[in-house]
Design an enzyme around this catalytic site. Structure first.
Site, PDB file in Angstrom:
ATOM      1  N   PRO A 132     -34.944  -3.795  -3.265  1.00  0.00           N
ATOM      2  CA  PRO A 132     -34.166  -2.562  -3.097  1.00  0.00           C
ATOM      3  C   PRO A 132     -33.137  -2.438  -4.230  1.00  0.00           C
ATOM      4  O   PRO A 132     -32.474  -3.412  -4.584  1.00  0.00           O
ATOM      5  CB  PRO A 132     -33.480  -2.741  -1.740  1.00  0.00           C
ATOM      6  CG  PRO A 132     -34.270  -3.804  -1.037  1.00  0.00           C
ATOM      7  CD  PRO A 132     -34.788  -4.701  -2.115  1.00  0.00           C
ATOM      8  N   GLY A 141     -30.002  -0.006  -5.667  1.00  0.00           N
ATOM      9  CA  GLY A 141     -29.071   1.110  -5.486  1.00  0.00           C
ATOM     10  C   GLY A 141     -28.489   1.508  -6.822  1.00  0.00           C
ATOM     11  O   GLY A 141     -29.111   2.213  -7.606  1.00  0.00           O
ATOM     12  N   THR A 186     -25.832  -2.697  -9.670  1.00  0.00           N
ATOM     13  CA  THR A 186     -24.584  -3.302 -10.150  1.00  0.00           C
ATOM     14  C   THR A 186     -24.366  -4.738  -9.682  1.00  0.00           C
ATOM     15  O   THR A 186     -23.270  -5.273  -9.860  1.00  0.00           O
ATOM     16  CB  THR A 186     -23.368  -2.454  -9.704  1.00  0.00           C
ATOM     17  OG1 THR A 186     -23.333  -2.428  -8.262  1.00  0.00           O
ATOM     18  CG2 THR A 186     -23.461  -1.040 -10.231  1.00  0.00           C
ATOM     19  N   GLU A 240     -28.455  -8.313   1.961  1.00  0.00           N
ATOM     20  CA  GLU A 240     -28.840  -8.215   0.542  1.00  0.00           C
ATOM     21  C   GLU A 240     -30.313  -7.865   0.335  1.00  0.00           C
ATOM     22  O   GLU A 240     -30.958  -8.381  -0.575  1.00  0.00           O
ATOM     23  CB  GLU A 240     -28.475  -9.506  -0.205  1.00  0.00           C
ATOM     24  CG  GLU A 240     -26.973  -9.797  -0.130  1.00  0.00           C
ATOM     25  CD  GLU A 240     -26.502 -10.896  -1.077  1.00  0.00           C
ATOM     26  OE1 GLU A 240     -27.311 -11.356  -1.901  1.00  0.00           O
ATOM     27  OE2 GLU A 240     -25.319 -11.261  -0.985  1.00  0.00           O
ATOM     28  N   GLY A 241     -30.821  -7.006   1.179  1.00  0.00           N
ATOM     29  CA  GLY A 241     -32.199  -6.562   0.988  1.00  0.00           C
ATOM     30  C   GLY A 241     -33.236  -7.554   1.454  1.00  0.00           C
ATOM     31  O   GLY A 241     -34.433  -7.277   1.354  1.00  0.00           O
ATOM     32  N   PHE A 252     -33.682  -8.700   4.570  1.00  0.00           N
ATOM     33  CA  PHE A 252     -34.179  -8.427   5.929  1.00  0.00           C
ATOM     34  C   PHE A 252     -34.847  -7.057   6.022  1.00  0.00           C
ATOM     35  O   PHE A 252     -35.582  -6.789   6.979  1.00  0.00           O
ATOM     36  CB  PHE A 252     -33.025  -8.442   6.936  1.00  0.00           C
ATOM     37  CG  PHE A 252     -32.443  -9.798   7.227  1.00  0.00           C
ATOM     38  CD1 PHE A 252     -33.050 -10.962   6.768  1.00  0.00           C
ATOM     39  CD2 PHE A 252     -31.274  -9.918   7.971  1.00  0.00           C
ATOM     40  CE1 PHE A 252     -32.501 -12.212   7.036  1.00  0.00           C
ATOM     41  CE2 PHE A 252     -30.729 -11.156   8.254  1.00  0.00           C
ATOM     42  CZ  PHE A 252     -31.334 -12.303   7.785  1.00  0.00           C
ATOM     43  N   TYR A 276      -9.552 -13.602  -7.447  1.00  0.00           N
ATOM     44  CA  TYR A 276     -10.508 -13.009  -8.384  1.00  0.00           C
ATOM     45  C   TYR A 276     -10.176 -13.541  -9.776  1.00  0.00           C
ATOM     46  O   TYR A 276      -9.086 -13.290 -10.293  1.00  0.00           O
ATOM     47  CB  TYR A 276     -10.370 -11.488  -8.325  1.00  0.00           C
ATOM     48  CG  TYR A 276     -11.431 -10.718  -9.068  1.00  0.00           C
ATOM     49  CD1 TYR A 276     -12.517 -10.172  -8.390  1.00  0.00           C
ATOM     50  CD2 TYR A 276     -11.348 -10.513 -10.440  1.00  0.00           C
ATOM     51  CE1 TYR A 276     -13.496  -9.441  -9.055  1.00  0.00           C
ATOM     52  CE2 TYR A 276     -12.322  -9.793 -11.117  1.00  0.00           C
ATOM     53  CZ  TYR A 276     -13.377  -9.260 -10.422  1.00  0.00           C
ATOM     54  OH  TYR A 276     -14.352  -8.536 -11.078  1.00  0.00           O
TER      55      TYR A 276
END
Lengths: 532, 532
Positions: free
Chosen positions: B125, B127, B130, B255-256, B258, B451
């Site tokens: 998948p 999108g 990114t 995260e794609g 399942f 971060y």
């Protein structure tokens, strides 16, 4: 805890005469003619568990922590739904465990699970025994109740992170006392507060009366340890994470079917300086609901926020201790017309004063009339007393039960109407026309929960009267877009509707998890997930 | 979107001369000597997919929505981590998909999954493309990229419940524009905002820069639809429920692996009247972190709350647009000494004024010095520009990458120190001593995220230099009690550490879910979960 009722027998209170008269005149309730069964009179069938299995359990936890006496077994039979109590009162102990096993810690739980696997015994984790959805009645005749009461320690408290590690068998008041000694609170105060346990709150996704301020229990949980027949899961290293699906949220709500929760790390908060509860009157449930919605969406958020409908307000159940005190409703703190809301504020003096002042402006702007602190104080005083009231109603020959659901705000009016109609129609057809009351018990930005209380005559066979009404309510919940439970859980009572709500593939995915963690399907078989 | 970099080529900006000099003098960065590869020069291997498979895909979505041209395939190769970009820049397209397939809706996604199952093709998948954790690089050579850009509608908006149903291919600015036209916002503004999609936010548990006020994306999700090779899961009938484990939280972060998220129902909020961002200076990271913790725990909660450490503040990365503008730190809005925090407030005029005033008192009480709105405005203006800056750094011959983690507050100092040390030591040993910067990007009552940004010379082989440093950082994260990702996700890059964090039994339970939903292991094989 009463074996056939709720809570501390010393707290039981007979119904006021006005209520008894109301029950008789309005609902046709007849006093019970048969004397109550005593615990000694209840004779469960002798355990059939092989001596080798009992020895294996004794090896796991110590001989003195494996109990097979009748009283222990009867006291671990089913939970506290009204049908559960009625069956027990009728001497029906078909769901009695073979034995009660009391482990002292995580490793002993693992050892018990191994012993049960070796001997083909099912296992029902048992905290406070307060399930009202059949969560303690597995679909297997040979099972042991795993009573977690010995696991009742505060294992760790991190004041900087404001986290605490609690064992599952801690009852809520014990947990609050341990935290209060360090200056903290969990802030979880469901109606079952006096008896329910930390492990049970986690396993059944409990939600407390102060959830507007402190959140639901599932929102308080930061980490969990789960003992399963296949080993241990430890999860939760940060408040939030992007490391895969949230395993905590897979364990929360698993109702003992995936494993035994052996520790729970929770978010804690400083003890509030101030606790203030006050009443607000609204002309209608619709008007009051709009006011609650506005506070939930735009703030400021009270710590407690609830709204009784016209019937519940009239009867006085918004403040159970006050029931019957003022049936005419002349006392603004008693029953009366319209709908009573309770708004409560807990926190620092400055914060509660500010929130209360701003919330009052919003409530007034939404049509509310302040009713002062008296209704709030009565509500707070009686906040855990409804289950005692149920016992008194059952003793008086009435039937009383509750159910609850939740939906998005735009579905709430339909949900409210559909469930009321289903309950009223079904019980009226059965010859026991009910009084159906409701309150909004929890609010969110995007929706709310509805909590219904039903009172009627018992009829010939009260469980047989109730079952079709409960099923009709469940159907109404699903048809109106609600969830089958907002905070009571699934158990066995809601399972068939839960399966429809979650859908076949969702349920199948959860069954795959169960097969991996509990390949022999020993943990709470038939609770939450169907066995086939 | 640049094929070998970030975002809109028109927004690219060369580095200021001061920065180039700093890179050369401080880090030994040498200008690149080889000319940049052009997209036309990149020649992916011809697809090996059988014509029958391509026909089946065309049957599922229409022939014009199955793309096998080189440019489409290269543009769907890997994501946007620095190693991803460096490999592409070197012409390495080993992870190129066989085809790019663009379904128009849920049913077409199901049809694509059936076609892929029939022909043994894996599915990734896609999108916004990114991912910075290798989430688009499956461990299978024959796969198709399932680009969701045609599924970009606002399907429904319920202003009363404040919910919206969004398709997964909506890029965040598109979603915000559709919601803004109705007076609402999602409030999700991650650094990837300009390109990332709703489906990706859900699949990877994204968290935005305004999470202190609007929450993480996983907290915004109320319902999900998932298309899997075995059918559909629809979940979410209420804001919260006690009906079993929260299936939404099992899909979020999957995260794609399942299934393909085909719709997301989100919480929306009224567009804010006011947006104000301001800077605060603290003497040290420790002092600033204590101030953030106090606001996160006791309020009032700003909408945006972040704190750069001394190095990041000095370099000016707290406000990327200002980098190099004021290396001496004489401008309070520029770089300079101490640590710069950004506090932002969004909402009604009354609410933001009140929160801002009270938060200012807390920040001052914690040792903070107000730096006015200039740093806040600079931060807001440059809030999405760091990835463009990375492109400029790569172009200039420097290496730049980020990583992030989270932990409970009491572990934050150790986590901060351990990751910095791991990165600095490893890269220094490799001959490319780095500049390591850090900020607290998200705060919670019980913890925070860290971060990190790393800049160094590229060295001989920048990916080979970076890999051991990244692995050392991952080890440091786990050893210090952090999570392997707070908001970037697992992908393939974090998988081995994720497996250790979740533990063997937890991972095994998730693999059982995958086997049930994707028995042939076609969905993102090797992403999130190991294939064996």
């Amino acid at each position: 805890m009463l074996w056939n009722g709720w809570g501390d027998p010393a707290k039981a209170a007979p119904l006021p005469e006005t209520v008894t008269a109301l029950l008789r005149d309005l609902l046709g309730v007849q006093p019970r003619s048969t004397p109550a069964l005593r615990l000694d009179d209840v004779r469960p069938p002798a355990p059939t568990t092989a001596p080798a299995a009992l020895r294996a359990l004794a090896d796991a936890v110590g001989e003195e922590h494996v109990r097979t006496d009748a009283e222990s077994r009867v006291r671990h039979t089913r939970g506290k739904s009204t049908p559960d109590l009625l069956r027990l009162r009728a001497g029906d102990v078909t769901d009695v465990p073979q034995a009660v096993v009391l482990p002292a810690g995580h490793d002993e739980v693992l050892a018990v699970l191994r012993a049960c696997a070796a001997h083909g015994l099912a296992v029902v984790p048992f905290g406070g025994g307060t399930s009202v959805v059949g969560g303690l009645a597995p679909q297997r005749s040979a099972f042991v109740a795993l009573d977690l009461r010995r696991m009742n320690a505060l294992l760790d408290l991190d004041p900087l992170s404001r986290t605490a590690v609690l064992q599952p068998g801690l009852r809520a008041p014990e947990a609050e006392a341990l935290l209060a000694a360090r200056g903290f609170t969990l802030g979880h105060f469901p109606q079952s507060f006096e008896w329910a346990t930390i492990g049970g709150f986690a396993a059944a996704r409990s939600s407390g009366q102060a959830s507007a301020g402190y959140g639901r229990f599932d929102e308080m949980v930061l980490a969990l340890t789960l003992a399963t027949p296949e080993g241990t899961i430890d999860t939760g290293r940060a408040p939030r994470s992007a490391a895969g699906p949230d395993l905590r949220q897979l364990i929360l709500g698993s109702e003992g079917a995936f494993g035994v929760i052996t520790s729970v790390t929770v978010r804690i908060r400083p003890l509030p300086e101030v606790r203030t509860y006050e009443g607000w009157r609204f002309a209608s449930f619709e008007e009051g609901a709009a006011a609650l919605r506005r506070l939930a969406q735009d703030g400021p958020r009270p710590t407690v926020l609830r709204l009784s409908d016209e019937t519940e307000t009239l009867v006085g159940l918004a403040q159970p201790d006050a029931i019957g005190a003022d049936p005419a409703g002349t006392d603004p703190a008693g029953g009366g017309a319209g709908c009573l809301a309770i708004a409560g504020y807990e926190g620092t003096a400055e914060d509660t004063a500010h929130r209360r002042e701003r919330a009052a402006a919003v409530l007034a702007d939404c049509g509310g009339t302040p009713a002062g602190t008296a209704p709030g104080e009565r509500w707070a005083h009686g906040r855990y007393s409804a289950p005692y009231l149920r016992d008194a109603l059952l003793d008086a020959g009435a039937f009383a039960e509750t159910l609850e659901t939740a939906a998005f705000w735009s579905r709430i009016p339909e949900l409210y109407s559909a469930v009321r109609t289903a309950l009223t129609d079904t019980l009226t057809r059965a010859g026991t026309p009910p009084l159906v009351m409701c309150h909004i018990s929890h609010v969110y930005e995007n929706g709310a929960s509805l909590y219904f209380t039903v009172v009627s005559a018992q009829g010939e066979d009260p469980v047989a009267h109730w079952t079709p009404a409960k099923h009709a309510a469940n159907e109404a919940v699903l048809a109106a877009g609600g969830t089958i439970s907002h905070h009571h859980g699934v158990g066995t009572d809601h399972r068939d509707w839960y399966v429809r709500e979650a859908g076949p593939l969702g349920v199948s995915a959860l069954r795959a998890v169960k097969r991996r963690l509990d390949p022999e399907w020993l943990l709470n078989p038939g609770v939450l997930l169907p066995t086939d």
